[in-house]
Write a protein that holds these residues in place. Structure first.
Motif, short mmCIF file in Angstrom:
data_model
loop_
_atom_site.label_atom_id
_atom_site.label_comp_id
_atom_site.label_asym_id
_atom_site.label_seq_id
_atom_site.Cartn_x
_atom_site.Cartn_y
_atom_site.Cartn_z
N SER A 74 30.57 -13.81 -22.85
CA SER A 74 30.24 -13.69 -24.30
C SER A 74 29.75 -14.80 -24.51
O SER A 74 30.49 -15.89 -24.42
N ASN A 75 28.55 -14.98 -25.50
CA ASN A 75 28.12 -16.21 -25.80
C ASN A 75 27.71 -16.17 -27.29
O ASN A 75 26.73 -16.65 -27.57
N VAL A 76 28.68 -16.00 -28.12
CA VAL A 76 28.51 -15.50 -29.44
C VAL A 76 28.89 -17.05 -30.16
O VAL A 76 29.40 -17.83 -29.51
N TYR A 77 28.52 -17.36 -31.45
CA TYR A 77 28.49 -18.58 -31.98
C TYR A 77 29.82 -18.41 -32.85
O TYR A 77 29.96 -17.53 -33.61
N GLU B 267 27.45 -12.58 -39.37
CA GLU B 267 26.39 -13.59 -39.33
C GLU B 267 25.75 -13.68 -37.98
O GLU B 267 24.40 -14.32 -37.84
N ASN B 268 26.67 -13.68 -36.82
CA ASN B 268 25.89 -13.61 -35.57
C ASN B 268 24.69 -12.64 -35.38
O ASN B 268 23.80 -13.32 -34.87
N GLY C 103 33.88 -0.44 -33.69
CA GLY C 103 34.86 -0.74 -34.19
C GLY C 103 35.31 -2.03 -34.64
O GLY C 103 36.61 -2.61 -34.72
N LEU C 104 34.28 -2.98 -35.15
CA LEU C 104 34.37 -4.17 -35.54
C LEU C 104 33.92 -4.49 -36.97
O LEU C 104 33.98 -5.59 -37.39
N ASP C 105 33.69 -3.31 -37.65
CA ASP C 105 33.30 -3.63 -39.08
C ASP C 105 34.31 -4.03 -39.85
O ASP C 105 34.14 -4.76 -40.97
N HIS C 106 35.58 -3.99 -39.61
CA HIS C 106 36.76 -4.29 -40.18
C HIS C 106 36.86 -5.76 -40.21
O HIS C 106 37.63 -6.57 -41.03
N VAL C 107 36.27 -6.39 -39.40
CA VAL C 107 36.48 -8.02 -39.07
C VAL C 107 34.84 -8.66 -39.22
O VAL C 107 34.50 -9.39 -38.60
N LYS D 75 34.80 -10.17 -28.50
CA LYS D 75 33.66 -11.01 -28.38
C LYS D 75 32.67 -10.43 -27.63
O LYS D 75 31.42 -10.48 -27.58
N HIS D 76 33.30 -9.73 -26.45
CA HIS D 76 32.30 -8.75 -25.31
C HIS D 76 31.81 -7.74 -26.12
O HIS D 76 30.63 -7.48 -25.99
N ARG D 77 32.56 -6.90 -27.17
CA ARG D 77 31.99 -5.53 -27.97
C ARG D 77 30.82 -6.52 -28.82
O ARG D 77 29.55 -5.95 -28.87
N LEU D 78 31.12 -7.67 -29.47
CA LEU D 78 29.82 -8.16 -30.20
C LEU D 78 28.71 -8.39 -29.62
O LEU D 78 27.61 -8.41 -29.89
N THR D 79 28.91 -8.96 -28.40
CA THR D 79 27.82 -9.43 -27.22
C THR D 79 26.96 -8.29 -27.03
O THR D 79 25.74 -8.24 -26.90
N PHE D 80 27.81 -7.19 -26.77
CA PHE D 80 27.13 -5.78 -26.38
C PHE D 80 26.24 -5.31 -27.43
O PHE D 80 25.08 -4.93 -26.98
N ILE D 81 26.90 -5.14 -28.75
CA ILE D 81 25.79 -4.76 -29.82
C ILE D 81 24.89 -5.45 -30.13
O ILE D 81 23.70 -5.12 -30.62
#
Length: 284
Positions: free
Chosen positions: A85-88, A95-96, A119-123, A136-142
């Protein structure tokens, strides 16, 4: 959607090749699995296909574009989910996604809807630096879904995820495939590949050993037998019977006629077993 002919790549720019003369094609709407252990050449190939690594030798076209002369328009058509994962970290999850969507010249999906999807809308307003590895992996995926890619590169999409989330990710991939998205899946998870892929390629030491559908591989390399548990005089018995041997088939018929079966299922070779049989190597 992808055509590769005679692809070679060397990180040392000599004849020490990480990928050695591979050829394959991926058709529109197909989920194509690129399977092999760490260091086999999976990520190198994906790096060339996505423009992260220069094309040194061979011919490659992706989404209708020649990789020798990549166009900005190509990146509007592809999505890439990396294993690492390479999110900021200083930006929130929302914001990412908002930042990344501005890089495209095509309409993008609603970031909040994508966050809900995994399932990341709450964060959504929590900084990514505070996320677990799986989050982070889920965020990279979407993030790779923002531009509704026609060609979707997924590198180990279920790595580090608990079984429930991993199943959810696989369901999303299947749903996108039904909509016509082409998927290039690099993984050493043979179970996920078996569930998702129309065809798979086995790569090891930079060379493709075979390409076929999981079903054809099982028919070619698998044994045809059943395991059956049944009661006989109140004693639980277990048998493994071949479907090719006449004596075993007759015994199975007698067990079925007796009607005391507790459990019965066919046994087939797994993709991992077939991979080891074909390549002589494991997946670690």
């Amino acid at each position: 959607m992808i055509k590769v002919e005679g692809l070679y790549h060397s990180y040392t720019k000599d004849e020490n090749y990480s990928v050695k003369g591979i050829d394959f094609e991926v058709t529109k709407g197909e989920v194509f699995g690129f399977l092999g252990p760490s260091g086999a050449g999976k990520s190198t190939t994906q790096g060339v296909l996505t423009g992260l690594l220069p094309l040194q030798k061979g011919n490659v076209s992706v989404a209708g574009y020649d990789i020798k002369h990549p166009s900005r328009k190509m990146f509007n058509k592809i999505g890439v989910s990396f294993e690492q994962s390479n999110v900021y970290g200083k930006l929130t999850a929302l914001e990412n996604l908002e930042f990344y969507r501005k890089l495209f010249d095509v309409p993008t999906k609603d970031p909040m809807e994508l966050l809900k999807l995994v399932g990341l809308d709450h964060v959504a307003k929590k900084k990514a630096s505070e996320f677990s590895k799986g989050m982070k992996h889920r965020l990279t995926f979407i993030r790779s879904m923002l531009n509704s890619p026609e060609l979707w590169f997924l590198d180990e999409p279920t790595t580090g995820l608990d079984p429930a989330i991993a199943s959810q990710i696989k369901d999303i991939v299947s749903f996108e495939k039904e909509k016509g998205t082409t998927v290039f899946l690099t993984t050493h998870n043979m179970f996920a590949a078996d569930q998702l892929c129309d065809r798979v390629a086995f790569i090891i030491d930079g060379e493709i050993k075979l390409i076929d559908s999981p079903r054809n591989l099982k028919l070619q390399y698998g044994e045809k037998f059943v395991e059956v548990e049944y009661k006989e005089n109140e004693v639980l018995k277990k048998e493994k019977l071949s479907l090719l041997i006449e004596k075993d088939k007759l015994q199975l018929n007698e067990i079925i006629k007796a009607g005391n079966i507790e459990m019965m299922h066919t046994k087939e070779a797994t993709l991992e077993e077939i991979f080891i049989k074909v390549t002589g190597r494991g997946l670690k």
